[in-house]
Design a protein around this motif. Sequence first.
Motif, PDB file in Angstrom:
ATOM      1  N   PRO A 237       0.802  -1.229   0.000  1.00 36.31           N
ATOM      2  CA  PRO A 237       0.000   0.000   0.000  1.00 36.31           C
ATOM      3  C   PRO A 237       0.834   1.277   0.000  1.00 36.31           C
ATOM      4  O   PRO A 237       0.330   2.354  -0.333  1.00 36.31           O
ATOM      5  N   LEU A 238       2.114   1.163   0.368  1.00 34.54           N
ATOM      6  CA  LEU A 238       2.961   2.342   0.465  1.00 34.54           C
ATOM      7  C   LEU A 238       3.930   2.485  -0.703  1.00 34.54           C
ATOM      8  O   LEU A 238       4.714   3.430  -0.747  1.00 34.54           O
ATOM      9  N   GLY A 239       3.910   1.553  -1.644  1.00 27.19           N
ATOM     10  CA  GLY A 239       4.806   1.654  -2.783  1.00 27.19           C
ATOM     11  C   GLY A 239       5.350   0.301  -3.204  1.00 27.19           C
ATOM     12  O   GLY A 239       4.938  -0.743  -2.690  1.00 27.19           O
ATOM     13  N   VAL A 240       6.303   0.336  -4.134  1.00 27.83           N
ATOM     14  CA  VAL A 240       6.907  -0.881  -4.674  1.00 27.83           C
ATOM     15  C   VAL A 240       8.272  -1.074  -4.032  1.00 27.83           C
ATOM     16  O   VAL A 240       9.117  -0.163  -4.059  1.00 27.83           O
ATOM     17  N   LEU A 241       8.512  -2.265  -3.472  1.00 27.32           N
ATOM     18  CA  LEU A 241       9.792  -2.609  -2.858  1.00 27.32           C
ATOM     19  C   LEU A 241      10.536  -3.547  -3.796  1.00 27.32           C
ATOM     20  O   LEU A 241       9.967  -4.527  -4.281  1.00 27.32           O
ATOM     21  N   TRP A 242      11.809  -3.276  -4.051  1.00 35.31           N
ATOM     22  CA  TRP A 242      12.604  -4.107  -4.945  1.00 35.31           C
ATOM     23  C   TRP A 242      13.344  -5.178  -4.156  1.00 35.31           C
ATOM     24  O   TRP A 242      14.159  -4.870  -3.296  1.00 35.31           O
ATOM     25  N   ARG A 243      12.999  -6.447  -4.449  1.00 32.17           N
ATOM     26  CA  ARG A 243      13.642  -7.628  -3.875  1.00 32.17           C
ATOM     27  C   ARG A 243      13.777  -7.521  -2.343  1.00 32.17           C
ATOM     28  O   ARG A 243      14.864  -7.641  -1.778  1.00 32.17           O
ATOM     29  N   PRO A 244      12.648  -7.333  -1.640  1.00 31.26           N
ATOM     30  CA  PRO A 244      12.704  -7.101  -0.197  1.00 31.26           C
ATOM     31  C   PRO A 244      13.069  -8.344   0.604  1.00 31.26           C
ATOM     32  O   PRO A 244      12.765  -9.474   0.219  1.00 31.26           O
ATOM     33  N   ALA A 281      22.878 -11.554  -5.259  1.00 31.30           N
ATOM     34  CA  ALA A 281      23.827 -12.335  -6.067  1.00 31.30           C
ATOM     35  C   ALA A 281      24.813 -13.090  -5.189  1.00 31.30           C
ATOM     36  O   ALA A 281      25.223 -14.217  -5.512  1.00 31.30           O
ATOM     37  N   GLY A 282      25.209 -12.502  -4.065  1.00 33.65           N
ATOM     38  CA  GLY A 282      26.169 -13.142  -3.171  1.00 33.65           C
ATOM     39  C   GLY A 282      25.516 -13.947  -2.068  1.00 33.65           C
ATOM     40  O   GLY A 282      26.231 -14.488  -1.210  1.00 33.65           O
ATOM     41  N   ASN A 283      24.176 -14.015  -2.070  1.00 36.25           N
ATOM     42  CA  ASN A 283      23.429 -14.722  -1.023  1.00 36.25           C
ATOM     43  C   ASN A 283      23.875 -14.240   0.364  1.00 36.25           C
ATOM     44  O   ASN A 283      24.125 -15.032   1.273  1.00 36.25           O
TER      45      ASN A 283
END
Length: 294
Positions: A237-244, A281-283
């Motif tokens: 509801p507050l926006g788009v989170l990238w790969r949270p 990428a580095g886990n």
Amino acid sequence: MKARCGIRTAAAALLAAAALALLMSATAGCAGSSGNAGAQPQNSATVAGTSPAASSPRPSPTATISAPAGSGSPSPTASSPVPTASKPPGTTTPGGQSTLRPGDRGPAVLALQRQLGSLGYWLGTPDGTYGDLTQQAVVALQKAAGLPRDGVFGPRSAAALARAIRPSAHSASGHVIEIDLSRQVLLLVTNGHVDTVLDTSTGSGAAYSVGGSTYIAVTPTGSYRIFRQVDGSDRSPLGVLWRPKYFNGGIAIHGYPDVPPYPASHGCVRVSNAATNWMWAGNLAPIGTSVLVY
């Protein structure tokens, strides 16, 4: 006649003595300006063939310029240029320039990037270009040193880098992600050693409304673990989170296009999209990773 001859002889003697005195005076004057030991410095208003400005004070007749003790260098002569004062340490960048800023390119920027990276300030791959990631790394350094957070690498930031300033870990064992709210940095820590420092932005402390309810944007302190993650965009509801990476209810470490140098989020821990991709990428933040917020 004998009296006249006596007078003439005395006059000739006096003239010879006067001539001899003038000759000795001229010879003494040359010796005094020859630079031999014991000669007095010239009382001259010129150095190296240049005249000082009219407003400049005349040098003292006894002033001398000498080489530093133990330097092994001879004292400069009157034809040597006047030495200039050197800059105090810590006033230049690794590449020798006084200031580096976003948009700059070249060896000085590359040297800066490598030195930041050696202390753990993450900026991606050094490429000699002062872009967004380098600016964020400089901001992280400035946060750690308590300097103004402008992202410009000037003399004060150079001094902080020269002193190898970086945040200290609060945890002592294991792989831990630490969130320092006062400094606004995220630390990747292994057994008490800070491996990486990321610029971050956390809860702003301001009130906001969603779904008819009002909340305060805070990032709560405490010990948590990552329990859920989304490999991609996650809409809220507050926006788009990238790969949270969620660690406390709806609060996550996630990528965001804008990471200001101050608390600005609704409570999540923002880092750059590039930093988030690097962590994936580095886990470096798998499910179960400890998160310490203080």
